[in-house]
Design an enzyme around this catalytic site. Structure first.
Site, PDB file in Angstrom:
ATOM      1  N   LYS A 261       0.945  -1.587   0.371  1.00 24.41           N
ATOM      2  CA  LYS A 261      -0.022  -0.524  -0.112  1.00 24.41           C
ATOM      3  C   LYS A 261       0.783   1.464   0.035  1.00 24.41           C
ATOM      4  O   LYS A 261       1.992   1.611   0.592  1.00 24.41           O
ATOM      5  CB  LYS A 261      -0.636   0.091   1.060  1.00 24.41           C
ATOM      6  CG  LYS A 261      -2.265  -1.232   1.117  1.00 24.41           C
ATOM      7  CD  LYS A 261      -3.419  -1.119   1.854  1.00 24.41           C
ATOM      8  CE  LYS A 261      -4.605  -2.009   1.353  1.00 24.41           C
ATOM      9  NZ  LYS A 261      -5.733  -2.676   2.112  1.00 24.41           N
TER      10      LYS A 261
ATOM     11  N   ARG B   3      -3.583  -9.956   4.850  1.00 20.66           N
ATOM     12  CA  ARG B   3      -3.574 -10.212   3.154  1.00 20.66           C
ATOM     13  C   ARG B   3      -2.616  -9.655   2.415  1.00 20.66           C
ATOM     14  O   ARG B   3      -2.129  -8.241   2.289  1.00 20.66           O
ATOM     15  CB  ARG B   3      -4.819  -9.286   3.277  1.00 20.66           C
ATOM     16  CG  ARG B   3      -5.399  -8.867   1.830  1.00 20.66           C
ATOM     17  CD  ARG B   3      -7.008  -7.963   2.194  1.00 20.66           C
ATOM     18  NE  ARG B   3      -7.242  -8.077   0.561  1.00 20.66           N
ATOM     19  CZ  ARG B   3      -7.162  -7.131  -0.189  1.00 20.66           C
ATOM     20  NH1 ARG B   3      -6.195  -6.392   0.013  1.00 20.66           N
ATOM     21  NH2 ARG B   3      -7.913  -7.473  -1.475  1.00 20.66           N
TER      22      ARG B   3
HETATM   23  N1  HH2 Z   1      -7.360  -3.479   1.033  1.00 16.05           N
HETATM   24  C1  HH2 Z   1      -7.677  -4.078  -0.140  1.00 16.05           C
HETATM   25  C2  HH2 Z   1      -8.846  -3.994  -0.847  1.00 16.05           C
HETATM   26  N2  HH2 Z   1     -10.158  -5.060   0.046  1.00 16.05           N
HETATM   27  N3  HH2 Z   1      -9.731  -5.749   1.948  1.00 16.05           N
HETATM   28  C3  HH2 Z   1      -9.846  -6.244   2.906  1.00 16.05           C
HETATM   29  N4  HH2 Z   1     -10.473  -6.708   4.288  1.00 16.05           N
HETATM   30  N5  HH2 Z   1      -8.274  -5.412   3.929  1.00 16.05           N
HETATM   31  C4  HH2 Z   1      -7.910  -4.138   3.181  1.00 16.05           C
HETATM   32  O1  HH2 Z   1      -6.650  -3.956   3.103  1.00 16.05           O
HETATM   33  C5  HH2 Z   1      -8.268  -4.055   1.430  1.00 16.05           C
HETATM   34  C6  HH2 Z   1      -9.817  -5.367   1.573  1.00 16.05           C
HETATM   35  C7  HH2 Z   1      -7.147  -2.809  -1.432  1.00 16.05           C
HETATM   36  O2  HH2 Z   1      -6.247  -3.526  -2.071  1.00 16.05           O
HETATM   37  P1  HH2 Z   1      -6.170  -4.693  -3.680  1.00 16.05           P
HETATM   38  O3  HH2 Z   1      -7.387  -5.215  -3.420  1.00 16.05           O
HETATM   39  O4  HH2 Z   1      -4.659  -5.105  -3.648  1.00 16.05           O
HETATM   40  O5  HH2 Z   1      -6.255  -3.111  -4.555  1.00 16.05           O
HETATM   41  P2  HH2 Z   1      -8.032  -2.837  -5.437  1.00 16.05           P
HETATM   42  O6  HH2 Z   1      -8.383  -2.240  -3.956  1.00 16.05           O
HETATM   43  O7  HH2 Z   1      -7.249  -1.186  -6.221  1.00 16.05           O
HETATM   44  O8  HH2 Z   1      -7.995  -3.712  -5.848  1.00 16.05           O
END
Ligand code: HH2
Length: 262
Positions: A203, A238
């Site tokens: 992040k 995660r």
């Molecule tokens: N972070 C993201 C998405 N979903 N869910 C939980 N429970 N906790 C998190 O910290 C979290 C999440 C963001 O990361 P990513 O899925 O890689 O990116 P994007 O939202 O751009 O798809």
């Protein structure tokens, strides 16, 4: 928990796994690499991201959820739409990862009726607006109070307490200092009745701390956050890189357990 985003615009893997066959291969690879859970998302929640409609989101995620569940993965569906969650649970998902923590009341009914797990995450505002000058009086107390309140909503809707997991939502409406305070305060969240999930992987707070680093070079820095989260009692981390994430988690976990003497 390994992350597979079937989106064109996710901040780390956006555009890589839009083709369901590639997303399925990636999810199965994560399973083989030792992920306990594969989190499948079809809508980016990165700051400024535009919403996707339910039909498009289902089109992106359902074939992936179905194939990964059939391949033996414990699949979590990263969605805040009850319609998408219900369809994914029908295809074999076992956890709903809702970054809006049951903002849509229908979601609580979907989860309660299915017996699935639910991840309740804290976010200030919406992905479109959340990074515009987020403010808290006491970030740790406010996030903890919010999560306790959402857990109560889940219980009131008939969700079993053993199915609930909480997440302080690193990067969701938080400054660098807020993120650092929350990561440092995982023990506060872990002291409650629910397991804690932490998503620090790759992040942008890492860049705010260290200066510009390409996303795919952020895993060692992510590992530092994961180690402290695990030392603080986090049950799930995660991650985008399962090989490195699992090594990190196993070493941190072994040290925590050695310190506990069990
Ligand atoms: N972070 C993201 C998405 N979903 N869910 C939980 N429970 N906790 C998190 O910290 C979290 C999440 C963001 O990361 P990513 O899925 O890689 O990116 P994007 O939202 O751009 O798809």
């Amino acid at each position: 928990m390994g992350v597979v985003n079937t989106t064109p615009d996710s901040f780390s893997d956006g555009g890589k796994f839009l083709d369901p066959a590639l997303a399925i291969d990636r999810g199965l690879e994560m399973l083989e690499q030792g992920a306990d859970i594969v989190d499948v998302g079809g809508e980016s929640t990165r700051p400024g991201a535009r919403p996707v409609d339910a039909d498009e989101e289902k089109r992106r995620v359902l074939p992936v959820v179905s194939a990964l569940a059939a391949g033996g993965a414990a699949v979590s569906i990263d969605t805040s739409k009850p319609e998408v969650a219900a369809a994914a649970l029908d295809e074999g998902a076992v956890i709903v990862n809702d970054v809006t923590a049951l903002a849509d009341p229908e979601m609580a009914a979907v989860v309660a009726g299915s017996g699935a797990g639910i991840v309740l995450m804290h976010m200030l505002g919406t992905p479109r607006t959340m990074q515009r000058d987020p403010q808290y009086g006491d970030v740790v107390a406010e996030v903890a109070e919010y999560l306790a309140g959402r857990a109560q909503v889940a219980l009131d809707a008939g969700i079993n307490g053993e199915c609930i997991c909480i997440d302080p939502g690193i990067g969701f409406g938080k400054t660098l200092q807020h993120n650092l305070m929350l990561l440092r305060s995982v023990p506060v969240f872990a002291a409650g009745p629910y397991p804690v999930l932490v998503g620090a992987s790759r992040k942008s707070f890492l860049e705010h701390l260290l200066g510009p680093i390409p996303v795919e070079e952020r895993d060692p820095a992510s590992a530092a956050a994961d180690v402290l989260a695990i030392a603080g009692g986090a049950a799930i981390v995660r991650v985008h890189n399962v090989v490195e994430g699992l090594r990190t988690a196993r070493v941190a976990d072994a040290i925590v357990r050695a310190a506990g003497g069990d």
